[in-house]
Design an enzyme around this catalytic site. Structure first.
Site, PDB file in Angstrom:
ATOM      1  N   HIS A 118      36.474  45.071  34.173  1.00 12.52           N
ATOM      2  CA  HIS A 118      37.637  44.320  33.676  1.00 12.52           C
ATOM      3  C   HIS A 118      37.592  42.873  34.168  1.00 12.52           C
ATOM      4  O   HIS A 118      37.768  41.936  33.381  1.00 12.52           O
ATOM      5  CB  HIS A 118      38.936  44.995  34.126  1.00 12.52           C
ATOM      6  CG  HIS A 118      40.165  44.174  33.837  1.00 12.52           C
ATOM      7  ND1 HIS A 118      40.604  43.907  32.552  1.00 12.52           N
ATOM      8  CD2 HIS A 118      41.048  43.542  34.659  1.00 12.52           C
ATOM      9  CE1 HIS A 118      41.691  43.160  32.597  1.00 12.52           C
ATOM     10  NE2 HIS A 118      41.983  42.912  33.869  1.00 12.52           N
ATOM     11  N   GLU A 184      47.796  47.178  29.646  1.00 15.52           N
ATOM     12  CA  GLU A 184      46.748  47.349  30.650  1.00 15.52           C
ATOM     13  C   GLU A 184      46.784  48.793  31.105  1.00 15.52           C
ATOM     14  O   GLU A 184      47.807  49.274  31.616  1.00 15.52           O
ATOM     15  CB  GLU A 184      46.921  46.370  31.817  1.00 15.52           C
ATOM     16  CG  GLU A 184      46.711  44.920  31.375  1.00 15.52           C
ATOM     17  CD  GLU A 184      46.419  43.945  32.519  1.00 15.52           C
ATOM     18  OE1 GLU A 184      46.805  44.208  33.662  1.00 15.52           O
ATOM     19  OE2 GLU A 184      45.768  42.910  32.232  1.00 15.52           O
ATOM     20  N   GLN A 225      50.799  34.151  29.588  1.00 15.47           N
ATOM     21  CA  GLN A 225      49.989  34.181  30.814  1.00 15.47           C
ATOM     22  C   GLN A 225      49.064  32.975  30.916  1.00 15.47           C
ATOM     23  O   GLN A 225      48.948  32.358  31.969  1.00 15.47           O
ATOM     24  CB  GLN A 225      49.182  35.490  30.849  1.00 15.47           C
ATOM     25  CG  GLN A 225      48.428  35.727  32.158  1.00 15.47           C
ATOM     26  CD  GLN A 225      47.768  37.112  32.204  1.00 15.47           C
ATOM     27  OE1 GLN A 225      47.979  37.947  31.321  1.00 15.47           O
ATOM     28  NE2 GLN A 225      46.972  37.359  33.230  1.00 15.47           N
ATOM     29  N   TYR A 229      49.918  30.699  34.421  1.00 13.18           N
ATOM     30  CA  TYR A 229      49.414  31.393  35.606  1.00 13.18           C
ATOM     31  C   TYR A 229      48.746  30.491  36.651  1.00 13.18           C
ATOM     32  O   TYR A 229      48.482  30.941  37.770  1.00 13.18           O
ATOM     33  CB  TYR A 229      48.475  32.542  35.210  1.00 13.18           C
ATOM     34  CG  TYR A 229      47.025  32.180  35.077  1.00 13.18           C
ATOM     35  CD1 TYR A 229      46.564  31.480  33.972  1.00 13.18           C
ATOM     36  CD2 TYR A 229      46.105  32.535  36.058  1.00 13.18           C
ATOM     37  CE1 TYR A 229      45.236  31.146  33.845  1.00 13.18           C
ATOM     38  CE2 TYR A 229      44.764  32.195  35.944  1.00 13.18           C
ATOM     39  CZ  TYR A 229      44.341  31.502  34.829  1.00 13.18           C
ATOM     40  OH  TYR A 229      43.025  31.163  34.709  1.00 13.18           O
ATOM     41  N   LYS A 238      54.159  39.174  32.706  1.00 10.16           N
ATOM     42  CA  LYS A 238      54.074  40.556  33.166  1.00 10.16           C
ATOM     43  C   LYS A 238      55.438  41.168  33.465  1.00 10.16           C
ATOM     44  O   LYS A 238      55.618  42.371  33.316  1.00 10.16           O
ATOM     45  CB  LYS A 238      53.256  40.605  34.482  1.00 10.16           C
ATOM     46  CG  LYS A 238      51.838  40.073  34.375  1.00 10.16           C
ATOM     47  CD  LYS A 238      50.885  41.124  33.865  1.00 10.16           C
ATOM     48  CE  LYS A 238      49.441  40.686  34.055  1.00 10.16           C
ATOM     49  NZ  LYS A 238      48.510  41.764  33.697  1.00 10.16           N
TER      50      LYS A 238
END
Lengths: 400, 400
Positions: A118, A184, A225, A229, A238
């Site tokens: 990932h 996710e 995001q 971020y 999130k």
């Protein structure tokens, strides 16, 4: 359909209509009322206050300690080995007739980033000209704090979040509902024992601090995001919603499913070095269901697809003296395997939205649309022994 | 010495020896036992259950709503206007004889990054060849989630944290106690009203969600932070300890100290646009006390040195539907003014450790050493009216 076996005996919280919440386990399709069993005296010799079983959360039960909670699990196995007890109307009820709730009161929630594939996939997409993995990744089980208040149980849905979006950095941002709503695929560790502020947990004793695990969907808005971020990490991308499965599978139920974890290269610092490195072999799948359609499996992965073990996550989290509490959640981070069909997010499955997924009815998806439902399922199976995690199911509602 | 006036009437939690925790206010140097007052019937007509005042935290009191909590403050002002009540042994006690505790049960803790000078200073140090402010900074009140469990009240100390340190990215990390232990001068907003998941809070109504404020020290390990924070933000560099002052000063007590906030350029998105932009004029100071020495003031700043208002922080935090709860903490981020003596961290005061601070006795400091004590103090003062925040005092203990 999930298959909750006599070996499994997970713990959760249920209620019936307007009734108070109580602790439960599940076997086959029957939810077992632990407070009713306590009233019948089944746990009398274990010296546990009955009110522990009439509770909004598992935390008080977990705080009894593993000796007692394991004794309760074994006692339940004894009781439910007798088939007529499984359908005993005084303390079991068909799962379709109950409401299941968030199993623990979550003090703090941490999300890790522990799957190498990932982190590599994300790195390749976001830094196409640099190294896919950042320099710290193989030394640190990278993690960050998430929002505890917006974690909800399977079956609760959320509205598509709105926020600031900016694809370029060079222009001013715009405001809209997210256009890149993603999932996710994660597992959540439920902490079962506190440590005092200032005390670090030894990596070789870290599993003593684990009560159990659930499935976890760390919903993400990729366009929000990207813009927000830097430099302090994901925030509004999130914290609008996270989803958790209702049944906490104990560490003990997973004992038969331990597998060796890969040797780490480069060598890690001593506080992360384990005498025995092990993962749990839990098969995971993500199912996408469009409105009025059958669900389609879009990802098959496994909890063992992790570079960092749960024990290493706990040792790292506390090496500076940070204090954990019962009910804290540590999510694994997206669990992606090596093959493209095992990637645990749509970002990876569609490679940043470039390669849409085509479903059997001809419709396509890059990111999620309103009305889409995501189910994550998980189970361990070996030599006729099965441990089911059930599912976490969530539907995307239109932006408010 | 702090000077808690009749106008102020902050709220906190105290206990005496092994006694249970109770709600309190403070006037001059006398702590006032609100449960004792309730027992005497002083709040009877306000229809508040007495047990609200016998509580480990303020949360239940805050959940009564502003109408009631403001009525309690006004009632206390009436009672304590009579000087003999201030020394009434049935319900007041000298502050030196009580223990003060963390005032709220904190569900979630968010730390913002809302002072332009602080963000600029950090940017200049970490990205000497780029723009000091990142492209998103003037559009987003940047924030991230921190650790709620490791927030402690003034007077509780912590051991110097250990962790992974790496100055270069090119070499492997080493493990040691932090060598760059720092403070961050902040204010904490205490949330006074929840919003439901999925609901956004209007920026012009956001202050209705504020119960009050405390002083806050966001302890930071700069060497741990440098190595760990990419790409998901600070984690172990912050979550080892945070310190909060014990008295929550209400929003209402600060009404006389409102000042206009600067016009923002570039224009912000509509959800952040306020009809009236206001900060609170609260003078802040940081005092460093070496072992066996007098304290020395090393920073003078002000809560008004913020680019983003508290209302904007709340509106941004919830624009995606994120749910807040009573007792949640939103810290301001380091509050640095424009002059070097108003920088709110040692990182800035010593410019990354290059310019040590010399103290009156000739000793110097870049970052903190074991045995050092940091006090943050704060007060608002205008036309003879004073609102004191007291202090948050913490000593650095050696690494374990």
């Amino acid at each position: 359909m999930s298959n909750f076996t006599l070996h499994n005996i997970p713990f959760g919280i249920f209620s019936i209509k307007n009734g108070k919440k109580r602790l439960a386990t599940i076997i086959n399709d029957q939810v077992v009322d632990l407070y009713a069993l306590a009233e019948f005296g089944y746990f009398d010799d274990l010296k546990i206050k009955k009110t522990v079983f009439k509770n909004d959360y598992l935390n008080d039960f977990i705080s009894l300690g593993k000796e007692k909670t394991n004794a309760v699990r074994r006692r339940l196995q004894e009781i439910l080995a007798d088939d007529k007890n499984i359908h005993h109307s005084s303390f079991t009820i068909h799962h379709s007739k109950v409401n299941l709730h968030l199993p623990v009161k979550i003090g703090d929630y941490t999300d890790f980033y522990s799957s190498e594939q990932h982190a590599t996939n994300v790195g390749m997409m976001f830094r196409p000209n640099g190294d896919a993995l950042l320099p710290n990744w193989k030394h640190i089980p990278v993690g960050y704090h998430g929002r505890a208040s917006s974690i909800f149980v399977s079956g609760q849905n959320f509205h598509r979040p709105k926020g600031q979006i900016n694809a370029t950095d060079a222009t001013p941002p715009t405001f809209s509902a997210t256009k890149r709503l993603d999932i996710e695929l994660e597992m959540a560790t439920i902490i079962g024992q506190p440590n005092l502020i200032g005390d670090s947990i030894d990596v070789n004793k870290a599993e003593e601090y684990v009560f159990g695990f659930t499935l976890f969907n760390d919903w993400s808005a990729r366009d929000i995001q990207r813009w927000e971020y830097v430099p302090l990490g994901p925030f509004l991308a999130k914290n609008f919603f996270s989803s958790m499965s209702p049944w906490v599978v104990t560490l003990e139920a997973l004992e038969p499913f331990r597998v060796a974890a890969e040797v780490q290269d480069p060598e890690v610092l001593p506080y992360l070095k384990e005498e025995k490195r092990q993962h749990f072999d839990v098969q995971l799948e993500v199912i996408l269901q469009l409105p009025n359609s059958e669900g389609v499996k879009i990802c098959t992965s496994n909890f063992k697809n992790m570079y960092w073990t749960v024990a290493q996550q706990i040792a790292h989290h506390t090496v500076n003296g940070c204090n954990l509490n019962i009910g804290d959640v540590m999510a694994s981070g997206t669990i992606s395997g090596k093959t493209p069909d095992s990637f645990g997010s749509l970002l990876e499955l569609t490679w940043g939205g470039k390669n849409p997924i085509t479903l059997p009815d001809g419709s396509t998806r890059t990111f999620l649309e309103d009305g889409d439902t995501i189910m994550i399922k998980g189970f361990a199976e070996k030599n006729g022994l099965r441990v089911d995690f059930g599912e976490v199911r969530t539907m995307v509602l239109p932006a408010k």
